[in-house]
Write a protein that holds these residues in place. Sequence first.
Motif, mmCIF file in Angstrom:
data_model
loop_
_atom_site.group_PDB
_atom_site.id
_atom_site.type_symbol
_atom_site.label_atom_id
_atom_site.label_comp_id
_atom_site.label_asym_id
_atom_site.label_seq_id
_atom_site.Cartn_x
_atom_site.Cartn_y
_atom_site.Cartn_z
ATOM 1 N N ASP A 109 28.432 8.482 -0.886
ATOM 2 C CA ASP A 109 28.075 9.848 -1.279
ATOM 3 C C ASP A 109 26.586 9.955 -1.652
ATOM 4 N N LEU A 110 25.752 9.670 -0.655
ATOM 5 C CA LEU A 110 24.298 9.679 -0.856
ATOM 6 C C LEU A 110 23.811 11.036 -1.380
ATOM 7 N N ALA A 111 24.440 12.100 -0.892
ATOM 8 C CA ALA A 111 24.011 13.445 -1.306
ATOM 9 C C ALA A 111 24.103 13.595 -2.821
ATOM 10 N N CYS A 146 0.799 -1.231 0.000
ATOM 11 C CA CYS A 146 0.000 0.000 0.000
ATOM 12 C C CYS A 146 0.837 1.288 0.000
ATOM 13 N N THR A 147 1.873 1.361 0.821
ATOM 14 C CA THR A 147 2.624 2.624 0.929
ATOM 15 C C THR A 147 3.348 2.973 -0.378
ATOM 16 N N PRO A 148 4.067 2.019 -1.006
ATOM 17 C CA PRO A 148 4.677 2.358 -2.296
ATOM 18 C C PRO A 148 3.651 2.694 -3.372
ATOM 19 N N ASP A 160 8.277 11.958 0.524
ATOM 20 C CA ASP A 160 8.832 11.650 1.845
ATOM 21 C C ASP A 160 7.943 10.613 2.536
ATOM 22 N N VAL A 161 8.435 9.388 2.604
ATOM 23 C CA VAL A 161 7.646 8.304 3.211
ATOM 24 C C VAL A 161 7.821 8.274 4.735
ATOM 25 N N GLY A 162 8.902 8.844 5.204
ATOM 26 C CA GLY A 162 9.276 8.714 6.613
ATOM 27 C C GLY A 162 8.253 9.274 7.592
ATOM 28 N N VAL A 186 2.328 10.972 2.289
ATOM 29 C CA VAL A 186 2.162 9.550 1.976
ATOM 30 C C VAL A 186 1.251 8.853 2.991
ATOM 31 N N GLY A 187 1.335 9.271 4.254
ATOM 32 C CA GLY A 187 0.591 8.593 5.326
ATOM 33 C C GLY A 187 -0.869 8.305 4.981
ATOM 34 N N PRO A 188 -1.669 9.329 4.632
ATOM 35 C CA PRO A 188 -3.085 9.080 4.341
ATOM 36 C C PRO A 188 -3.312 8.155 3.146
ATOM 37 N N MET A 189 -2.308 8.050 2.259
ATOM 38 C CA MET A 189 -2.463 7.201 1.070
ATOM 39 C C MET A 189 -2.418 5.718 1.417
ATOM 40 N N THR A 190 -1.757 5.394 2.534
ATOM 41 C CA THR A 190 -1.555 3.982 2.845
ATOM 42 C C THR A 190 -2.890 3.280 3.099
ATOM 43 N N ILE A 191 -3.737 3.863 3.949
ATOM 44 C CA ILE A 191 -5.039 3.226 4.209
ATOM 45 C C ILE A 191 -5.910 3.281 2.957
ATOM 46 N N ILE A 236 11.611 -4.243 2.424
ATOM 47 C CA ILE A 236 10.664 -5.090 1.696
ATOM 48 C C ILE A 236 9.303 -4.408 1.632
ATOM 49 N N LEU A 237 9.007 -3.644 2.699
ATOM 50 C CA LEU A 237 7.704 -2.993 2.817
ATOM 51 C C LEU A 237 7.572 -1.781 1.890
ATOM 52 N N VAL A 238 8.658 -1.016 1.722
ATOM 53 C CA VAL A 238 8.545 0.232 0.967
ATOM 54 C C VAL A 238 9.579 0.342 -0.166
ATOM 55 N N GLY A 239 10.850 0.426 0.174
ATOM 56 C CA GLY A 239 11.877 0.774 -0.818
ATOM 57 C C GLY A 239 11.907 -0.137 -2.039
ATOM 58 N N ARG A 256 14.792 13.818 8.896
ATOM 59 C CA ARG A 256 15.390 14.873 8.058
ATOM 60 C C ARG A 256 16.761 14.515 7.495
ATOM 61 N N LEU A 257 16.922 13.241 7.142
ATOM 62 C CA LEU A 257 18.199 12.803 6.553
ATOM 63 C C LEU A 257 18.488 13.565 5.251
ATOM 64 N N VAL A 258 17.452 13.727 4.419
ATOM 65 C CA VAL A 258 17.640 14.359 3.100
ATOM 66 C C VAL A 258 17.622 15.879 3.259
ATOM 67 N N ALA A 310 12.574 6.633 2.088
ATOM 68 C CA ALA A 310 11.881 5.679 2.979
ATOM 69 C C ALA A 310 12.953 5.059 3.868
ATOM 70 N N VAL A 311 13.371 5.824 4.842
ATOM 71 C CA VAL A 311 14.579 5.486 5.594
ATOM 72 C C VAL A 311 14.319 5.302 7.099
ATOM 73 N N GLY A 312 13.567 6.221 7.674
ATOM 74 C CA GLY A 312 13.370 6.187 9.119
ATOM 75 C C GLY A 312 14.413 6.975 9.883
ATOM 76 N N HIS A 332 20.851 3.186 -0.234
ATOM 77 C CA HIS A 332 20.617 2.592 1.092
ATOM 78 C C HIS A 332 21.741 2.992 2.030
ATOM 79 N N SER A 333 21.784 2.307 3.174
ATOM 80 C CA SER A 333 22.730 2.728 4.221
ATOM 81 C C SER A 333 24.198 2.561 3.810
ATOM 82 N N ARG A 334 24.468 1.725 2.805
ATOM 83 C CA ARG A 334 25.867 1.535 2.367
ATOM 84 C C ARG A 334 26.208 2.360 1.128
HETATM 85 P P1 NAD Z 1 13.225 -0.020 7.383
HETATM 86 O O1 NAD Z 1 13.928 0.276 8.669
HETATM 87 O O2 NAD Z 1 12.684 -1.385 7.143
HETATM 88 O O3 NAD Z 1 14.225 0.306 6.178
HETATM 89 C C1 NAD Z 1 15.003 1.469 6.165
HETATM 90 C C2 NAD Z 1 15.897 1.476 4.961
HETATM 91 O O4 NAD Z 1 16.649 2.692 4.999
HETATM 92 C C3 NAD Z 1 16.908 0.340 4.923
HETATM 93 O O5 NAD Z 1 16.834 -0.250 3.649
HETATM 94 C C4 NAD Z 1 18.267 1.000 5.106
HETATM 95 O O6 NAD Z 1 19.268 0.486 4.240
HETATM 96 C C5 NAD Z 1 18.014 2.449 4.742
HETATM 97 N N1 NAD Z 1 18.819 3.348 5.562
HETATM 98 C C6 NAD Z 1 18.921 3.376 6.903
HETATM 99 N N2 NAD Z 1 19.739 4.376 7.294
HETATM 100 C C7 NAD Z 1 20.170 4.980 6.165
HETATM 101 C C8 NAD Z 1 21.035 6.068 5.908
HETATM 102 N N3 NAD Z 1 21.623 6.740 6.894
HETATM 103 N N4 NAD Z 1 21.245 6.424 4.630
HETATM 104 C C9 NAD Z 1 20.650 5.758 3.620
HETATM 105 N N5 NAD Z 1 19.798 4.716 3.811
HETATM 106 C C10 NAD Z 1 19.568 4.335 5.068
HETATM 107 O O7 NAD Z 1 12.095 1.099 7.251
HETATM 108 P P2 NAD Z 1 10.733 1.143 6.366
HETATM 109 O O8 NAD Z 1 9.751 0.183 6.899
HETATM 110 O O9 NAD Z 1 11.061 1.127 4.917
HETATM 111 O O10 NAD Z 1 10.230 2.603 6.759
HETATM 112 C C11 NAD Z 1 10.969 3.755 6.412
HETATM 113 C C12 NAD Z 1 10.274 4.976 6.956
HETATM 114 O O11 NAD Z 1 8.982 5.064 6.385
HETATM 115 C C13 NAD Z 1 10.045 4.976 8.469
HETATM 116 O O12 NAD Z 1 10.130 6.302 8.941
HETATM 117 C C14 NAD Z 1 8.632 4.480 8.608
HETATM 118 O O13 NAD Z 1 7.997 4.933 9.789
HETATM 119 C C15 NAD Z 1 7.990 5.095 7.383
HETATM 120 N N6 NAD Z 1 6.821 4.373 6.897
HETATM 121 C C16 NAD Z 1 5.729 5.131 6.602
HETATM 122 C C17 NAD Z 1 4.607 4.523 6.114
HETATM 123 C C18 NAD Z 1 3.424 5.378 5.762
HETATM 124 O O14 NAD Z 1 2.299 4.906 5.757
HETATM 125 N N7 NAD Z 1 3.651 6.632 5.434
HETATM 126 C C19 NAD Z 1 4.550 3.141 5.929
HETATM 127 C C20 NAD Z 1 5.693 2.395 6.190
HETATM 128 C C21 NAD Z 1 6.835 3.034 6.671
#
Ligand code: NAD
Length: 291
Positions: free
Chosen positions: A194-196, A140-142, A228-230, A265-270, A168-171, A213-215, A208-210, A189-191
């Motif tokens: 030079d993400l910027a 749903c979220t993607p 912004d999914v976070g 994105v939040g309201p779109m999930t439901i 698996i859930l989003v990215g 304000r990483l970006v 979709a990171v968690g 992703h986290s590895r």
């Molecule tokens: P997750 O923890 O399963 O995955 C996070 C991903 O981010 C990992 O693949 C990891 O490699 C990457 N990552 C972590 N730190 C990083 C960094 N410093 N630089 C680059 N990449 C990095 O999280 P998720 O389930 O995909 O959720 C991500 C965010 O989305 C969370 O904030 C979560 O609350 C939110 N979310 C929102 C909804 C919604 O309905 N809007 C639904 C699901 C998740």
Amino acid sequence: MTTIIDGKAVAAVLREKVASVVAQIGAQQGVQPALAVVLVGEDPASQIYVRNKHAATEKSGMRSIAHKLPAETSEDEVVALVRKLNEDEAVDGILVQLPLPDHISPDRVINEIHPDKDVDGLTEANAGRLMLGKDGLVPCTPQGSVILVKTVTEKLSGLHAVVVGRSILVGKPLSMLLLAENCTVTMAHSRTKDLASVCREADILCAAVGVPRLVKGDWVKKGAIVIDVGINRIEENGKKRLVGDVDFDAAKENAGAITPAPGGVGPMTIACLLRNTALAAARRRGVAVTV
Ligand code: NAD
């Protein structure tokens, strides 16, 4: 002028479309589509999510059937319930609320759901269908994220999409959906080195990171679409608040369009969960619909 993408408004329109599909199924087949939700244990956040899903399902005209099981329910008992719901002609969608208690394997339980009733799109069968470009039920979220991108432009072909996060859930599913739209997709992703710089290449930048304000603002190319999914809970100046994975105030200076978080994105999930349930019902019952 930067467009602020109003997820609440887009979700409201989608929910209306779902309600009309539900009415169409009722008129043609004389049935009311039903979503069964399985909740094991007493996790407070899960209870709120389930309550919200229940209310939204009923509001769309569908039936919502809650199965609330005690935390000590065995894995075999949960599997048995899922199998019963698979067989139940009246049930169109099955959702198992995660997380499950530690003694239950989410992998086993989720993959017991019949793929055609898997409205969260989390079974291996539906992940495979998405990967292969076949019809299935999409997480749903993607799905909601791509719908929001399309409110800005329908022409995604050839655009460079950068998806930060490979869950698996989003990215991962989001990357597959953008690939299916003929975007050139980079998964960061986290590895990632030079993400910027990687983000600065993006015409469509999805986070979709968690990480709050990483970006940063200067990671956003002029005119880019930023999704912004976070959803992150932080404490700032003594106040609790929710922020996204994007520094919204700075990023909106460069973005052509951007989702706020919350309210994007939040309201779109439901709304997409309802869409999946209506689609699952229509497909199973042989009703041709578009939503
Ligand atoms: P997750 O923890 O399963 O995955 C996070 C991903 O981010 C990992 O693949 C990891 O490699 C990457 N990552 C972590 N730190 C990083 C960094 N410093 N630089 C680059 N990449 C990095 O999280 P998720 O389930 O995909 O959720 C991500 C965010 O989305 C969370 O904030 C979560 O609350 C939110 N979310 C929102 C909804 C919604 O309905 N809007 C639904 C699901 C998740």
